[in-house]
Every structure is written in C-alpha cells, then in structure tokens.
Design a protein around this motif. Sequence first.
Motif, short mmCIF file in Angstrom:
data_model
loop_
_atom_site.label_atom_id
_atom_site.label_comp_id
_atom_site.label_asym_id
_atom_site.label_seq_id
_atom_site.Cartn_x
_atom_site.Cartn_y
_atom_site.Cartn_z
N ASN A 103 40.86 81.97 46.91
CA ASN A 103 42.04 81.11 46.91
C ASN A 103 41.77 79.80 47.65
OD1 ASN A 103 43.59 82.92 45.46
ND2 ASN A 103 44.44 83.92 47.27
N SER A 106 39.58 77.72 45.46
CA SER A 106 40.34 77.17 44.33
C SER A 106 41.17 75.97 44.75
CB SER A 106 41.25 78.27 43.75
OG SER A 106 42.04 77.75 42.71
N SER A 110 40.70 72.12 43.43
CA SER A 110 41.85 71.39 42.86
C SER A 110 42.06 70.06 43.56
CB SER A 110 43.12 72.24 42.98
OG SER A 110 42.99 73.45 42.29
N SER A 116 42.73 72.04 37.90
CA SER A 116 43.85 72.90 38.23
C SER A 116 43.46 74.38 38.23
CB SER A 116 44.99 72.70 37.22
OG SER A 116 44.60 73.19 35.95
N PRO A 117 44.20 75.23 38.98
CA PRO A 117 43.91 76.67 39.00
C PRO A 117 43.91 77.30 37.61
CG PRO A 117 45.39 76.13 40.79
CD PRO A 117 45.24 74.88 39.97
N THR A 118 44.79 76.82 36.73
CA THR A 118 44.84 77.36 35.36
C THR A 118 43.53 77.06 34.62
OG1 THR A 118 47.23 76.95 35.31
CG2 THR A 118 46.14 77.36 33.20
N GLU A 119 43.04 75.84 34.76
CA GLU A 119 41.78 75.47 34.11
C GLU A 119 40.61 76.24 34.73
OE1 GLU A 119 42.39 70.83 32.80
OE2 GLU A 119 42.21 71.29 34.94
N GLN A 120 40.68 76.47 36.04
CA GLN A 120 39.64 77.25 36.69
C GLN A 120 39.60 78.68 36.17
OE1 GLN A 120 39.74 76.93 41.04
NE2 GLN A 120 40.69 74.90 40.86
N LEU A 121 40.81 79.29 36.01
CA LEU A 121 40.87 80.65 35.49
C LEU A 121 40.32 80.73 34.06
CD1 LEU A 121 44.37 81.84 36.79
CD2 LEU A 121 42.12 82.72 37.48
N LYS A 122 40.64 79.72 33.24
CA LYS A 122 40.13 79.69 31.86
C LYS A 122 38.60 79.59 31.87
CE LYS A 122 40.61 77.25 27.45
NZ LYS A 122 39.16 77.10 27.26
N ARG A 125 37.17 82.91 32.94
CA ARG A 125 37.30 83.90 31.88
C ARG A 125 36.23 83.71 30.81
NH1 ARG A 125 41.96 82.51 30.24
NH2 ARG A 125 43.08 83.53 31.95
#
Length: 365
Positions: A103, A106, A110, A116-122, A125
Amino acid sequence: MKEMPVTIKRSIELLGLFLIGAIIVIGKIIIMPLLMSFFISIILLPVYRFFRKHKFPDVLAVILPILLVIIVIALIIWLFYNQTSFLLHDYSKIEKNITTHLNALSLWISRVFDFSPTEQLKFIRDQSNKFFSYAASILSGAAGSATGILLFFGLLPIYTYLLIMNRNIFMKFILMCFEPKEHTNIKDVMQQIEKMGKKYLLGLLIQLCYITILLWAILAIFGIKHALLIGIIFAFLNLIPYLGALIGNILGVLITLASSESVVDILFVLGAITVVQFLDNNILMPRIVGSQVKLNPLISIIGIFIAGTLTGISGMFLALPVIAVLKIIFDRTEQFKKWGVLLGDEKPAKPMHFPGYPLTKKISS
C-alpha cells in the motif's frame, strides 16, 4: 611436413571447446555429480588416511568420512527447514506486513509517477497472468528436475566412495597416458590440485560457518526477526562467487520486509551484510585460503555465467575450483601456458618483455 596455418589451429580449438560444451550439456546429469564427488574426495582424503593410519579396514575408512558428510548435510537441511517453519508460522503477520508495504509503495508510485492504483492493479494482473503461464511451462518439467536432483545426490556418495577406493588405478592410468619423462611433472600437478582443492574447499566450509554465525549475531543484536534464516541463506548463496552475494542481499531484504513493518530494519540488514562481507573479503577469507586460488576476476565471472548456463546451480558452485584446477594444469604445460596466464591475476609490469617473446622493435608509449 608443412605447418598448419594459425587460423586453422584456432578454428580447431574453437570447435574443440564447442564439442566439450556440448558433451557437458548432454552428460551433465552424470558429469556434475562426478566433478562434485572429485572435490569431496579431495577433502575426505586426510580423514581416510587418518582412519587407515589407525588400522581401520579400507572399506570402513572410506565409508565413515562419507557418512560424516551425510550427517552434516542432514543437520544443515534440518536447521534450514526448522527456520523456514518459524517464518511460515507467522503467515498472518507476514501477510499484514506485505499488504502494508505494498500500500505504501502504491501510494508512492501514484504520487511520483501519476500511475493510479487501478492502473497498477491492471498492470499487476496482466503481468501475473504472463508469469503463471510461464511458471506452468516450468512446472511441467518439475518431475524430471526432481528426478535429476535425486539422481545427483544419490550418485554423490557412490562416486566419492569409488574415487577414493580406486584412486591408485586412476593415477596409474594417467601416468601410462604420458611418457616417463613427464611423470614427475604430472605427480607435481596432482599434488598441487589436491593441496589447492583441500585448502580452498575447507576454506569455503569455514566461511560458511563464520558468515552464518556473524550475520546471525549482528542481526540478533538489532532485534531482526529470522536472523538465523537470513544468515544461513546468505552464507550458502555467498558460495556462488560474485552473484550469490547480490541474490543473498535481495532475499535478506525480502524476508525482512515480510517480517517487519519498519523500513529501518532493511537498513540494519543491508548494513550487517556489508560489514560481514567486508570482513570476509578483506580479512578472514584471504587468511584462510591464502594464495591457493589467484584467478582473473573477469574470467571468473564469465566462467560462472557459462557454467551456470550449461549445467545450472551446481556448475556455478564448481566453476572456480574447476578453473583453478585448469590453471594449475595449464601453468605446467608448455603448450597451454598462455591460457594459464589468461586465467591468473598476475599483472606483468611490461607485458611485451618476457622470456621467449620475439620482440623485434621498440614500441613507443
């Protein structure tokens, strides 16, 4: 008969090196335990001679040192397993610490890179899917790899026993391959190889012990969790010259991150490893090993990479002793003496001035 052109000679030498590499790759499952057994037998020879001096039967004098090695290895494996169990016992805490560090990382990404955290998660994945598909292809050959490992360690005691028992036969065979006038030189080479191998490999065993104890003690003083596990992992990886220390640093940091929420602990771990490495490289190891192994660092690194590529981790462990043996042989063979110079670290003050070099004109600086 007309002398063969230099270009053809060098081409034949390169072809010979390629064929040797091909033979090693094809037969590594047999060759590598044989090489490892050769160096183990060198270490065990003084123990064997001690038992023979005290009237032990020949077979028993060979088996007892091998059993001693097996017991020591079993104790090391048990200790490593025990420490790993302590680490896995704190699984819930490790999961919490990793989540905290991820966290924080992340948020830093950012803020600094506007990612962004969403782009990092993508991104994570997508990379995870690629990793798992790659891991699946590796695990498909895991059965074969496990069989190879079992065969490697199963052959070690057999090879070691046979090498010690039949050492005189092998020595006689080597002598019969050469003219009688070369026998004195060959005996000198064999004595130097035994002396080098014994001192170098015993030095590595001593190094393994004091690095583990020193690192464990320093980290324990600073209250670092799993200090003994970090010490064991780093000490064993440090046996792989140059590369092992880097991997050991990374694993030490990862274990510390998993077991501690404080980033300061990472600095303690890196600082302790640096101090231990400084003592090892500049004070302890030179006194233990002495001048037995003086190798060119560049050739050593290249040799480690080539050995690792051809034969895996076992080749990386054995790269330096094998290169040292080759240097001893090359130094005492007129035809290959130049290769001995290449493998060594002796820097000539005037490389163009030495006996036998046909210097025809003065070279301006």
